[in-house]
Design a protein around this motif. Structure first.
Motif, PDB file in Angstrom:
ATOM      1  N   UNK A  42       5.567   6.756   3.247  1.00  0.00           N
ATOM      2  CA  UNK A  42       4.446   5.829   3.106  1.00  0.00           C
ATOM      3  C   UNK A  42       3.100   6.394   3.489  1.00  0.00           C
ATOM      4  N   UNK A  43       2.996   7.691   3.701  1.00  0.00           N
ATOM      5  CA  UNK A  43       1.739   8.254   4.210  1.00  0.00           C
ATOM      6  C   UNK A  43       0.841   8.837   3.126  1.00  0.00           C
ATOM      7  N   UNK A 132     -10.912   2.642   0.082  1.00  0.00           N
ATOM      8  CA  UNK A 132      -9.794   2.406  -0.839  1.00  0.00           C
ATOM      9  C   UNK A 132      -8.897   3.649  -0.955  1.00  0.00           C
ATOM     10  N   UNK A 134      -7.942   5.484   1.506  1.00  0.00           N
ATOM     11  CA  UNK A 134      -7.264   5.774   2.783  1.00  0.00           C
ATOM     12  C   UNK A 134      -5.803   6.157   2.588  1.00  0.00           C
ATOM     13  N   UNK A 135      -5.148   5.562   1.613  1.00  0.00           N
ATOM     14  CA  UNK A 135      -3.712   5.788   1.449  1.00  0.00           C
ATOM     15  C   UNK A 135      -3.356   6.929   0.521  1.00  0.00           C
ATOM     16  N   UNK A 136      -4.344   7.674   0.030  1.00  0.00           N
ATOM     17  CA  UNK A 136      -4.060   8.771  -0.900  1.00  0.00           C
ATOM     18  C   UNK A 136      -4.543  10.087  -0.318  1.00  0.00           C
TER      19      UNK A 136
END
Ligand code: FAD
Ligand code: FES
Ligand code: FES
Lengths: 164, 275
Positions: A42-43, A132, A134-136
């Motif tokens: 999930x990182x 937006x 942050x998760x990629x």
């Protein structure tokens, strides 16, 4: 378990173990290898797909809990050999992709932001675009060119709306 | 693939979910799965049956109750909580805490209830709920009851129960949330939430402390001094026993106590400015 799932516009029926993750079904079961596995925890965001319109990490979704939903992967954005989407084209022009490993996840995650902006008739600010993201994770671009790509895509889509 | 023996059900309603939970050993509620799935894969959790409540209509949505509270369904995604106009206007500390969570994809699946109950790491929503003076609605084998957010943070949900909603006093804008995130995981190193009410200020802190806590002694010192300046807030935190702050990777109790004070001072300044 018997599962039915709409993937990229077609209904798929299959049987899956309850512990199967959506990313495994997409890549290993359905051969949609545009969706990547970078971390499995999930990182990193390389596995992002749209689930009923929202961007999610497909390594953190059970296939069973996605049953009955609509899933869009990067393959579903444009037919093979077809034209790139506005966001994909803008990322290409701004050099927002290098090795390309993060790109499908970036495109699927940022697609939700660009779609939202188009619906609301607004454009995200630079801090909003960076938040937006942050998760990629991307090891190559340093993100600046990705941010410019989103800005270009939103500007092109706003210009398209005015013309239309 | 989750390698342990596992089953999955999607109950049609809350009653069926409760019956399954009561009747099956190793049964666990699954909401967004953003904590539970990583825990199942790492072996930190060993559930045998997952009861998926994410789509239960009874657990979704944000409404205004007759008594002026906001009722936030436990399975409401954090993204919806962060963007809801009523929550932004009347419980801004809660919207900010939801927004501070991880990244957009985690917020799209992660739910309010899951964030209040996720085990193992400090999460963002409990402090905001405590500062807001919120209550939670629990359904269990013995019927329905409510508990305060503070009680939930201390004791968790009773075995066999399902959290159905968060009930938040919708008092207005004089509230704020501040967080210092761990650079890699995005979880809070420390987060603080405050709400200014007619009775004074409520202050809650997490990350720096063993769990999400309301700091009544800090509140009392601030009320007695009548001063919310950064210096006064830092002094109120310095007067706390050092043992309140629990060192983590790369942090000392002294650093965490100072950080909690700085974040609380910032939150108070913002809450006062928006009152
Ligand atoms: C990359 C990443 C970054 C993250 N960053 C942050 C962060 O910055 N801050 C933060 O606070 N969190 C963070 N998280 C955690 C995430 O926000 C939480 O996992 C999420 O909010 C939990 O909600 P969920 O619906 O996914 O819960 P689940 O994972 O489905 O469940 C969590 C726990 O709560 C129980 N549960 C859930 N709903 C109910 C209910 N209604 N009744 C009874 N029990 C229930 C489950 O049984 C389980 O024990 C992060 C997670 C990831 C993967
Ligand atoms: S593989 Fe899913 S977030 Fe990295
Ligand atoms: S382009 Fe190589 S990881 Fe992003």
């Amino acid at each position: 378990m018997d599962i039915s799932l709409n993937v990229n516009g077609s209904d798929r029926q299959f049987s899956a173990e309850p512990g199967e993750l959506l990313v495994e079904r997409l890549r290993d079961g359905l051969g949609l290898t545009g969706t990547k596995v970078g971390c499995d925890t999930g990182q990193c965001g390389t596995c992002v797909v749209r689930l009923d319109g929202r961007s999610v990490k497909s390594c953190l979704v059970l296939t069973a809990s996605a049953a009955g939903s609509e899933v869009t992967t990067v393959e579903g954005l444009t037919p093979p050999g077809g034209e790139l989407t506005g966001l994909q084209e803008a990322l290409r022009q701004e050099h927002g992709t290098q090795c390309g490993f993060c790109t499908p996840g970036m495109v699927m995650a940022l697609g939700e932001l660009v779609d939202k902006a188009a619906q609301e008739g607004t454009a995200p600010t630079e801090p909003e675009i960076r938040e937006w993201l942050t998760g990629n994770l991307c090891r190559c671009t340093g993100y600046h060119s990705v941010v410019r790509g989103v800005q270009r895509a939103c500007a092109a889509s706003a210009a398209g709306r005015q013309d239309g | 693939m989750i390698l342990t023996e596992l089953d999955y059900v999607r109950p049609a309603g809350l009653d069926e979910a409760l019956a399954l939970l009561a009747g099956t050993r190793g049964a666990r509620v699954l909401a967004g799965g953003q904590s539970l799935l990583p825990d199942l894969r790492s072996g930190a959790d060993t559930a045998r049956l997952l009861i998926d409540v994410r789509r239960l209509a009874e657990l979704r949505g944000i409404t205004r109750t007759g008594t002026g509270e906001l009722r936030i369904g436990a399975a409401t995604p954090l993204a919806d909580l962060a963007a809801d106009p009523e929550v932004l206007a009347r419980a801004p500390e809660l919207a900010a805490a939801a927004r501070a969570n991880g990244d957009p994809q985690v917020r799209n699946l992660g739910t309010a209830g899951g964030n209040l109950l996720a085990a193992g790491r400090p999460t963002d929503l409990p402090v905001a709920a405590i500062a807001a003076g919120a209550r939670v609605e629990l359904a269990g084998p013995g019927g329905r009851r409510t508990a305060t957010a503070e009680e939930l943070a201390a004791a968790g949900a009773p075995p066999g129960s399902i959290l159905t909603a968060l009930l938040v006093p919708a008092t207005g804008p004089a509230a704020a949330f501040e967080k210092t995130a761990d650079r890699a995981t995005r979880y809070p190193v420390c987060a603080a939430a405050v709400r200014i009410t007619a009775d004074g200020v409520r202050v809650a802190v997490t990350g720096a402390t063993a769990r999400a806590l309301r700091l009544r002694d800090v509140e009392r010192r601030l009320a007695a001094g009548g001063d919310h300046s950064t210096e006064a807030v830092l002094a109120a935190f310095r007067a706390e026993p050092r043992s309140l702050f629990v060192p983590g990777p790369g942090t000392s109790a002294e650093y965490l106590g100072h950080l909690a004070g700085v974040l609380t001072a910032r939150a108070l300044a913002r809450a006062a400015a928006s009152a």
